[in-house]
Design an enzyme around this catalytic site. Structure first.
Site, short mmCIF file in Angstrom:
data_model
loop_
_atom_site.label_atom_id
_atom_site.label_comp_id
_atom_site.label_asym_id
_atom_site.label_seq_id
_atom_site.Cartn_x
_atom_site.Cartn_y
_atom_site.Cartn_z
N CYS A 51 -18.36 19.34 15.73
CA CYS A 51 -18.87 18.05 15.29
C CYS A 51 -19.89 18.24 14.16
CB CYS A 51 -19.45 17.28 16.49
SG CYS A 51 -19.67 15.52 16.15
N HIS A 78 -15.18 17.59 20.97
CA HIS A 78 -16.16 18.35 21.78
C HIS A 78 -15.50 19.03 22.98
CE1 HIS A 78 -19.92 16.98 19.86
NE2 HIS A 78 -19.27 15.87 19.61
N GLU A 94 -16.69 21.47 24.57
CA GLU A 94 -17.77 21.91 25.48
C GLU A 94 -18.10 20.87 26.54
OE1 GLU A 94 -18.17 20.70 22.55
OE2 GLU A 94 -20.16 19.83 22.20
#
Length: 229
Positions: free
Chosen positions: A87, A204, A206
């Site tokens: 990002c 994302h 994660e």
């Protein structure tokens, strides 16, 4: 796998990616500050996390791309070291010259925060070995400036060299139209550097490593990095 996460003023996903790395590798990453000058000796992977570095002043990632520590990151990448930007980290990689192109305002000029399907373009890189080529995964996106653009010759080179890592798609893997949340050229959600050691991506992974928060499709990226060690 010895990793390091860089925090810039305004980073907000640094803790999330540190948790994902520790889950995958069993080893907590080093935590670095933007004003540091050196990476820890023996670092394999550097991660630039999501957020709003320096409040997105000037352009997203523009100031962070010129931070003291980014010179060490450029040397690390030039030597073949792994660099992952997620990002805002992707925006920083473009602003620092480690990846081509730029992330523009979203097509509809609105911040987009939702779950998003991605197509894994290839699985022979150090970031995607735990996935299947063409696999559709579901992760999340949260950005206002995720519209990837580049000169026509750059886009042609990215496509010809197989450097598109992920594309936005629908649940069936179809790209284009409403499946593209921000207007990115060729539905591009992430790209590799020429040596495939630098990856920038807007979604994302994660944040999708635990069923308790909506899914585990992000684990594959971190599991792939563990295999690369």
């Amino acid at each position: 796998m010895k990793s390091a996460v860089i925090t810039f003023p305004g980073s907000n996903r640094d803790g999330d990616v540190a948790d994902a790395l520790q889950q995958a590798t069993g080893q907590a990453p080093a935590r670095l500050w933007h004003a540091d000058y050196e990476l820890p000796r023996g670092t394999d992977l550097v991660v630039l996390p999501g957020g709003f570095s320096y409040g997105d002043y000037l352009r997203c990632g523009a100031i962070a791309g010129r931070a003291h520590l980014m010179e060490a990151v450029r040397k690390h990448a030039a030597a073949g070291g792994l660099v992952l930007g997620i990002c805002n980290g992707f925006q920083i990689l473009c602003e620092s010259g480690l990846l081509p192109g730029v992330l523009m305002r979203n097509r509809d000029l609105r911040f987009v925060c939702k779950m998003q399907h991605l197509k894994v373009e290839r699985n022979d890189t150090r970031y995607t070995r735990a996935y299947a080529a063409g696999q559709v995964i579901k992760v999340c996106i949260a950005h206002g400036d995720g519209n990837y653009e580049a000169h026509e010759e750059t886009i042609r080179a990215l496509e010809a060299e197989g450097r598109v890592a992920f594309r936005y798609c629908d649940a069936n893997g179809a790209v284009g139209g409403a499946a593209n949340p921000n207007g990115s050229t060729n539905d591009i959600a992430g790209i590799y550097s020429e040596k495939f050691n630098v990856l920038g991506m807007m979604p994302h992974p994660e944040n999708l490593i635990d069923d308790l928060v909506g899914g585990i499709d992000g684990r594959g990226l971190f599991a792939s990095l563990m295999k690369a060690a």
